[in-house]
Write a protein that holds these residues in place. Structure first.
Motif, PDB file in Angstrom:
ATOM      1  N   LYS A 309       0.860  -1.177   0.000  1.00  0.00           N
ATOM      2  CA  LYS A 309       0.000   0.000   0.000  1.00  0.00           C
ATOM      3  C   LYS A 309       0.901   1.233   0.000  1.00  0.00           C
ATOM      4  O   LYS A 309       1.456   1.601   1.038  1.00  0.00           O
ATOM      5  CB  LYS A 309      -0.912   0.010   1.241  1.00  0.00           C
ATOM      6  CG  LYS A 309      -1.931  -1.118   1.253  1.00  0.00           C
ATOM      7  CD  LYS A 309      -2.782  -1.057   2.516  1.00  0.00           C
ATOM      8  CE  LYS A 309      -3.812  -2.186   2.546  1.00  0.00           C
ATOM      9  NZ  LYS A 309      -4.619  -2.147   3.787  1.00  0.00           N
ATOM     10  N   TYR A 310       1.046   1.826  -1.171  1.00  0.00           N
ATOM     11  CA  TYR A 310       1.881   3.020  -1.281  1.00  0.00           C
ATOM     12  C   TYR A 310       1.082   4.246  -0.832  1.00  0.00           C
ATOM     13  O   TYR A 310      -0.086   4.405  -1.212  1.00  0.00           O
ATOM     14  CB  TYR A 310       2.358   3.211  -2.716  1.00  0.00           C
ATOM     15  CG  TYR A 310       3.348   2.160  -3.164  1.00  0.00           C
ATOM     16  CD1 TYR A 310       4.657   2.153  -2.672  1.00  0.00           C
ATOM     17  CD2 TYR A 310       2.986   1.179  -4.084  1.00  0.00           C
ATOM     18  CE1 TYR A 310       5.572   1.188  -3.073  1.00  0.00           C
ATOM     19  CE2 TYR A 310       3.891   0.208  -4.489  1.00  0.00           C
ATOM     20  CZ  TYR A 310       5.182   0.224  -3.979  1.00  0.00           C
ATOM     21  OH  TYR A 310       6.086  -0.729  -4.369  1.00  0.00           O
ATOM     22  N   LYS A 312       1.237   7.277  -1.736  1.00  0.00           N
ATOM     23  CA  LYS A 312       0.816   8.153  -2.836  1.00  0.00           C
ATOM     24  C   LYS A 312      -0.453   7.659  -3.545  1.00  0.00           C
ATOM     25  O   LYS A 312      -1.134   8.436  -4.214  1.00  0.00           O
ATOM     26  CB  LYS A 312       1.943   8.285  -3.873  1.00  0.00           C
ATOM     27  CG  LYS A 312       2.356   6.988  -4.537  1.00  0.00           C
ATOM     28  CD  LYS A 312       3.522   7.203  -5.494  1.00  0.00           C
ATOM     29  CE  LYS A 312       3.992   5.891  -6.112  1.00  0.00           C
ATOM     30  NZ  LYS A 312       2.982   5.270  -6.975  1.00  0.00           N
ATOM     31  N   ASP A 313      -0.770   6.371  -3.361  1.00  0.00           N
ATOM     32  CA  ASP A 313      -1.921   5.801  -4.053  1.00  0.00           C
ATOM     33  C   ASP A 313      -3.175   5.725  -3.182  1.00  0.00           C
ATOM     34  O   ASP A 313      -4.239   5.348  -3.675  1.00  0.00           O
ATOM     35  CB  ASP A 313      -1.588   4.378  -4.544  1.00  0.00           C
ATOM     36  CG  ASP A 313      -0.450   4.371  -5.554  1.00  0.00           C
ATOM     37  OD1 ASP A 313      -0.299   5.382  -6.264  1.00  0.00           O
ATOM     38  OD2 ASP A 313       0.281   3.362  -5.618  1.00  0.00           O
ATOM     39  N   GLU A 314      -3.055   6.060  -1.911  1.00  0.00           N
ATOM     40  CA  GLU A 314      -4.187   5.928  -0.992  1.00  0.00           C
ATOM     41  C   GLU A 314      -4.689   7.302  -0.579  1.00  0.00           C
ATOM     42  O   GLU A 314      -4.074   7.977   0.253  1.00  0.00           O
ATOM     43  CB  GLU A 314      -3.782   5.110   0.235  1.00  0.00           C
ATOM     44  CG  GLU A 314      -3.442   3.667  -0.114  1.00  0.00           C
ATOM     45  CD  GLU A 314      -3.496   2.782   1.116  1.00  0.00           C
ATOM     46  OE1 GLU A 314      -2.682   2.975   2.026  1.00  0.00           O
ATOM     47  OE2 GLU A 314      -4.369   1.899   1.136  1.00  0.00           O
ATOM     48  N   ASN A 315      -5.807   7.696  -1.163  1.00  0.00           N
ATOM     49  CA  ASN A 315      -6.303   9.061  -0.966  1.00  0.00           C
ATOM     50  C   ASN A 315      -6.652   9.373   0.480  1.00  0.00           C
ATOM     51  O   ASN A 315      -6.363  10.465   0.978  1.00  0.00           O
ATOM     52  CB  ASN A 315      -7.522   9.300  -1.866  1.00  0.00           C
ATOM     53  CG  ASN A 315      -7.145   9.352  -3.326  1.00  0.00           C
ATOM     54  OD1 ASN A 315      -6.022   9.732  -3.668  1.00  0.00           O
ATOM     55  ND2 ASN A 315      -8.048   8.958  -4.202  1.00  0.00           N
TER      56      ASN A 315
END
Length: 367
Positions: A309-310, A312-315
């Motif tokens: 779970k990066y 930058k990808d998890e709002n």
């Protein structure tokens, strides 16, 4: 129009002033909690410089567990700085940390978070030390809403409507009498700190009201997951932990080392790595801020990375991370922390100077 704004400013400030002073003053203390802890207890955070290599992680955890007869390591955080201690989170208790010398395995100190000075400051800041975390939390939340309105109305009242008044609006008259000087301090310093205080207030409301948090999420088109702020270990979470412990019973100490090596290969440049039973949380060196961590999940059987779970990808995590660093002033390092600290101190003084001016006005009318 200004009469109505002045009335709103006065009416809201009277009931909320004392609470806002407490919130701002405790908030100012919390800005530098890590730095103060490291200054007061340097032996917990730093070890003497050495050319010796740290102990293998499986050996380190084994040595530590032998020093904890009624507890054991649940997670361990390792810094890239060779002079920093390792910090273990223990299975029993709420956020109980053990500070460890990574070269000898010696447990330097054990610190239950709820017994620390900064937990007491935080509980005063967030829910006025209300053990139920309901009434106190509601009072601080409503007072913070009042703070937003007070700052906006204060800016409207401060804004100079004539060019001649600009200078008096941005300076404090040194040669004026005490009462005039106090008025200038309230008006001018309040205006200077208003943007920072508005940021702190609007972000602070995220911890007070779920409806506000969900509304902010909708503004940024982020679906917010359900959850309570500031909760401790619930019965359900304890049962879940026990299940995980049983499931991870075969997660031998050798696998801790394997996990660490896998992460180091993936992220050679990191600030810290925090390893748990089947996951690793990593803060890369080039992270935007202290909450911009990536989470690697491991397969308990094969010990291979099964998902990442990066940040930058998890709002939602991105929003929560930015809310936190904006609220604590840590997003820009020392400079923004100092600015936040000064603004919070000014914020704590505004109700005091406001009360003084109000009492003086009442006395004047009475005479």
């Amino acid at each position: 129009m200004k009469k109505a704004i002045k009335y709103i400013h006065l009416v809201l400030s009277l009931p909320a002033g004392i609470v806002l002073t407490i919130i701002c003053l405790t908030g100012a203390i919390l800005v530098f909690d890590d730095e103060i802890n490291q200054l007061i207890n340097p032996s917990r955070y730093y070890v003497e410089k050495t050319t010796q290599a740290p102990l293998p992680l499986n050996q380190l955890i084994d040595i530590v567990n032998k020093q904890l007869p009624n507890n054991s390591v649940s997670e361990i955080q390792l810094h890239n700085d060779p002079e920093r201690t390792a910090v273990a989170t223990l299975k029993e208790g709420f956020r109980v940390s053990a500070f460890i010398n990574p070269y000898s395995g010696e447990v330097l100190a054990i610190s239950p978070y709820r017994e620390t000075f900064f937990f007491k400051v935080m509980s005063l800041h967030r829910w006025l030390m209300d053990s139920s975390r309901t009434t106190g939390k509601w009072i601080t939340g409503v007072s913070t809403i009042f703070m937003v309105i007070l700052l906006i109305t204060g800016l409207i009242l401060w804004f100079p409507n004539k060019k001649k008044k600009i200078k008096s609006s941005i300076t404090i008259k040194r040669k004026a009498g005490f009462n005039r000087k106090l008025y200038d301090i309230h008006k001018v310093l309040g205006a200077y700190a208003s943007i920072v205080l508005l940021t702190l207030s609007l972000t602070g409301l995220m911890w007070s009201f779920d409806w506000y948090k969900n509304a902010v999420g909708r503004i940024f088109s982020i679906e917010m997951s359900e959850g309570k702020h500031g909760g401790g270990n619930t019965k359900g979470s304890r049962n879940e932990q026990k299940k995980n412990d049983v499931k991870a019973g075969s997660h031998s100490v050798i696998q801790w080392d394997a996990m660490l090596e896998t992460i180091k290969q993936k992220v050679p440049k990191y600030s810290y790595i925090r390893l748990g039973e089947d996951k690793a949380t990593v803060l890369p060196v080039d992270a935007l801020h202290e909450r911009a961590t990536d989470i690697y999940s491991f397969d308990a059987e094969t010990n291979e990375i099964k998902s990442v779970k990066y940040y930058k990808d998890e709002n939602q995590r991105k929003m929560n991370g930015w809310v936190y660093v904006l609220h604590t002033g840590s997003w820009g390092g020392w400079i923004t922390k100092i600015i936040t600290f000064i603004a919070a101190i000014i914020g704590s003084s505004l109700p005091i100077t406001g009360y003084w001016m109000f009492i003086r006005r009442i006395r004047k009318k009475h005479k």
